[in-house]
Design an enzyme around this catalytic site. Structure first.
Site, mmCIF file in Angstrom:
data_model
loop_
_atom_site.group_PDB
_atom_site.id
_atom_site.type_symbol
_atom_site.label_atom_id
_atom_site.label_comp_id
_atom_site.label_asym_id
_atom_site.label_seq_id
_atom_site.Cartn_x
_atom_site.Cartn_y
_atom_site.Cartn_z
ATOM 1 C CB SER A 26 -31.806 -33.911 41.809
ATOM 2 O OG SER A 26 -32.030 -34.906 40.826
ATOM 3 C CE LYS A 67 -29.278 -33.492 37.728
ATOM 4 N NZ LYS A 67 -29.894 -33.292 39.048
#
Length: 809
Positions: free
Chosen positions: A659, A702
């Site tokens: 990611s 996030k």
């Protein structure tokens, strides 16, 4: 350097949170709703469960696949109850003594509820037999007949002795009884001669008397040798008498019990076998201990009428049942499944009999359904193998695990096996299912049906209403206050957040049920008559507060400068990446500083994490994809004369996942071009070899992780996060993040290509390649290609210089 306004615009606040509207619901509170099923969106699993339960062929057992807390057992139980109510009640099973071989107890099958009837009937029969036998053997008639038999035996013995005495007397020989037996002595004139008188008679007469005594002694020995035979004849006559009396006393009592079970031939046959065994015991037990007896006291009748010998061990009792059994075995150890033979200590040794045979879950579920947690089953030694053996053989054989596996051979009971007809339902996680499929060849043969529970369902109006009905059912089951429409909306929104997708709802019911209980607590504390949206939010906040100590500690170290994360200014080859940490059920975002350095080299991109064995395989894959994109985009016609290193700064644990591959690529491109990246941004997203930014997991956590740091330092309206465009549908951000975006104090960008991200991060035009492969002057990509071209030229020059020195040398 060309500056321009980025072509990608920040997302609006409405794109960050898909709200549920209370006015769309046709109710004011869940009290108005009928309770719905406690699962939603599991149509595929329901079809499989119906099929698996209904299919009566061998091997069509069911494995229910799904994570804990998805309502697996509730749904299975609902269908099992429906199926069980339509099936007949299975028979009872009992273990009884096998009189021919007491180490192999016999299994009896009886109609439902009649096992206890047989046990109680045998107990009453033994009590009645005790009374009848006592009366029969203590009766005057029996005593007279017994006395006649004994007197006849004594008369036969006395007659033989008297005849011997008469013949001896005629020969002037007396037969006398002494404490040690019989003795012979000479007679004269009817008187026994003394030794002195005997020696006074003529020698010839002495010799004649001695010869007569010798003859009579031999005859006496012949008579005495006949005594054991006569004793056996006496005992046999007494046995016949005792059998006759016992049978007469027992026939009526035993006949009453056999008549009650005339429709169960096996039971009648065993009762008659028990009667014959008891009769045999009685034949010897009531032998006379007087003359001709063995001198021992008679056996007590109570010892013969032993409940343990003639009792009935009811293994499975279905009295009062209305359908097939449903058994949930929460402790599926080996003996708990197949049963066991217990032992008791007597006189320092362990003994056992058929009365100590205990049933297992398979016995109780026989004829119905057995539900077992796969993980618990596999954690128990030998339990999985024992279950498979019983299912494959179609019978339940009770034996110790050691004996079943051939590890020991001790003398113990070997109960007769019981036929097995059961539907086994294993409930377990997907990981266990796939492992069993891959490594156990028997699994696919025994569990042919899979009910796969989906962990999420489409979020639409119909499913939202079903979810509301589900909440109504949970509220009734948990005895909580009803929920108003706004609180239902808030829980639906929270379910979407748990699913990690604004367009889906989580089917994990455990966290929803916990949230309902906790919201009810706060509603009652506030003396409210309904659970309202603020109560739900307070419960969510309280759970987060209980779980986020580690997150606060990490953020505290970032704010104190111990962990360096910059949220303003610019830097070349440095960027803020985002990771997700999981602590139990709580996940949170953690910003990380990623740096890249470049120099002339042979085209190597060094992943420092991998070099020190801290990078996982997925992270390494992302780095290789990054290298592939770099070479294909910027060095098609020339060597990639670059050596670069990339690292997660201040990372002291393992790093895995791809990611951050786009983030690492941005840092590397910045280092090559020498163009600084704005530190007010954080980035997440993976990248493919064509530069397309791909979706990642944990996007909400996030964004919130970087937002918390920016908020603590002061929001400027310039800070923000870059996410993959494909992740927009997953956004369900916290209310404070949404409010900050709505008020222009924070931004979220969605990008689909690395070029779009570069434009936001640097403020420069990325630049599209011309037909000849070059990029426009002043574009970011042109700076990259120019720098790489210079690296190539310098490396060539260096190699030429080195080659010339070698030839000169």
């Amino acid at each position: 350097m060309t500056q321009r306004t980025p072509s990608v615009h920040p997302l609006s606040a409405d794109q960050l949170y898909h709200a549920c509207r209370a006015e769309d619901f046709p109710f004011a509170s869940t009290a108005e709703l009928p309770p719905g099923p406690e699962v939603i969106g599991q149509e595929r699993a329901e079809d499989a469960i119906r099929f698996g339960i209904g299919m009566r062929r061998k091997g069509y057992n069911l494995y229910v696949v799904g994570a804990a807390g998805m309502g697996r057992r509730a749904l299975v139980h609902r269908y099992l109850e429906e199926a069980a109510s339509r099936r007949p009640v299975p028979p009872d099973w009992c273990y009884v003594n096998c009189f021919d071989d007491e180490t192999a107890p016999r299994a009896l099958r009886l109609p439902a509820g009649r096992g206890v009837e047989l046990r109680d009937g045998m107990e009453r029969m033994m009590d009645d037999l005790g009374t009848a036998l006592h009366a029969a053997f203590e009766s005057e008639e029996y005593q007279q007949r017994k006395q006649v038999v004994q007197e006849q035996a004594r008369e036969r013995e006395e007659t033989a002795l008297q005849e011997l005495q008469e013949r001896a007397r005629k020969e002037s020989i007396a037969v006398m009884r002494t404490p040690t037996g019989f003795a012979f002595a000479p007679l004269k004139d009817g008187e026994v001669l003394s030794p002195k008188d005997f020696h006074a008679i003529p020698e010839a007469e002495q010799q004649h008397m001695q010869a007569s005594v010798q003859q009579f002694q031999e005859e006496l020995q012949r008579i005495l040798r006949q005594l054991p035979k006569r004793m056996r004849e006496l005992r046999e006559e007494l046995r016949k008498l005792n059998r006759e009396v016992a049978e007469y006393a027992m026939n009526d009592v035993v006949g009453q019990l056999t008549e009650r079970f005339h429709d169960v031939p096996d039971v009648v046959e065993w009762i008659e076998t028990a009667r014959d065994d008891l009769t045999t015991q009685i034949e010897s037990a009531f032998l006379d201990t007087g003359e001709g007896g063995d001198g021992q006291p008679p056996v007590k009748l109570s010892d013969l009428l032993d409940d343990r010998r003639y009792g009935v061990n009811v293994l499975v009792d279905h009295a009062g049942a209305t359908g097939a059994p449903i058994v949930y075995e929460d402790n599926p150890h080996y003996q708990g499944l197949v049963g066991e033979v217990e032992q008791i200590a007597q006189m320092g040794t362990l003994v056992t009999d058929f009365n100590l045979i205990k049933s297992g879950a398979l016995h109780r579920a026989n004829g119905g359904f057995l539900v077992v947690e796969a993980r618990k089953l596999l954690l128990q030694s030998f339990a999985w193998e024992g279950l498979k053996r019983a299912m494959s053989a179609g019978e339940i054989r009770i034996e110790s695990a050691g004996k079943a596996l051939g590890l020991m051979s001790t003398v113990s009971l070997e109960p007769q096996a019981i036929p097995l007809d059961v539907k086994v339902i294993l409930v377990g996680e997907p990981e266990l299912y796939y492992l069993l499929q891959a490594y156990d060849p028997d699994f696919a043969e025994l569990f042919k049906v899979t009910a796969d529970f989906d962990d999420r369902v489409v979020r639409n109006a119909d499913n939202s209403l079903r979810f509301a009905a589900l909440l109504a059912a949970l509220a009734r089951r948990e005895d909580t206050l009803p929920l108003d429409a706004a609180s239902v909306c808030r829980i639906i929104e929270h379910s979407a957040r748990l699913a990690g997708d604004a367009e889906r709802l989580s089917t994990h019911l455990q966290p929803i049920t916990d949230l309902l209980r906790e919201a009810d607590y706060f509603a009652r504390e506030a003396e409210s008559d309904l659970i309202r949206a603020p109560h739900v939010q307070r419960a969510i906040d309280a759970w987060t507060r209980r779980s986020d100590r580690l997150k606060e500690r990490i953020h505290e170290e970032i704010l104190r400068g111990t962990i360096r994360v910059e949220t303003d200014g610019e830097a070349v080859g440095q960027i803020n990446g985002l990771a997700v940490l999981q602590v139990g059920a709580y996940a949170f975002g953690k910003p990380s500083r990623i740096t890249a350095r470049v120099r002339i080299g042979k085209g190597d991109v060094i992943d420092i994490e991998r070099e020190v064995a801290l990078g996982g395989p997925l992270h390494s894959k992302g780095m290789l994809i990054l290298s592939g994109y770099l070479g294909a985009r910027y060095a098609v016609e020339q060597p990639l004369s670059l050596s670069a290193s990339i690292v997660f700064e201040q990372s002291y644990g393992g790093v895995d996942g791809d990611s951050a591959s786009s983030t690492e690529l941005y840092a590397l491109l910045s280092a090559i071009a020498g163009v600084p990246i704005r530190q007010r941004y954080a980035v997440t997203g993976s990248v493919d070899q064509h530069g397309r930014v791909q979706p990642i997991g944990g996007v909400n956590e996030k964004i919130e992780g970087f937002f918390d740091i920016c908020s603590a330092r002061g929001l400027t309206g310039e800070q923000g996060v870059l996410i993959p465009e494909a992740n927009v549908k997953h956004l369900m951000l916290r209310p404070d993040v949404v409010d900050a975006v709505r008020n222009g104090r924070f931004r979220v960008f969605a990008v689909d290509h690395v070029d779009r991200g570069i434009e936001i991060l640097t403020g420069m035009t990325a630049g599209e390649a011309e037909d000849d492969g070059t990029f426009p002057e002043g574009s970011f990509n042109r700076l990259v290609t120019d720098r790489l071209a210079r690296f190539t030229e310098r490396r060539r020059a260096f190699l030429r210089h080195a080659d010339g020195e070698d030839r000169h040398a």
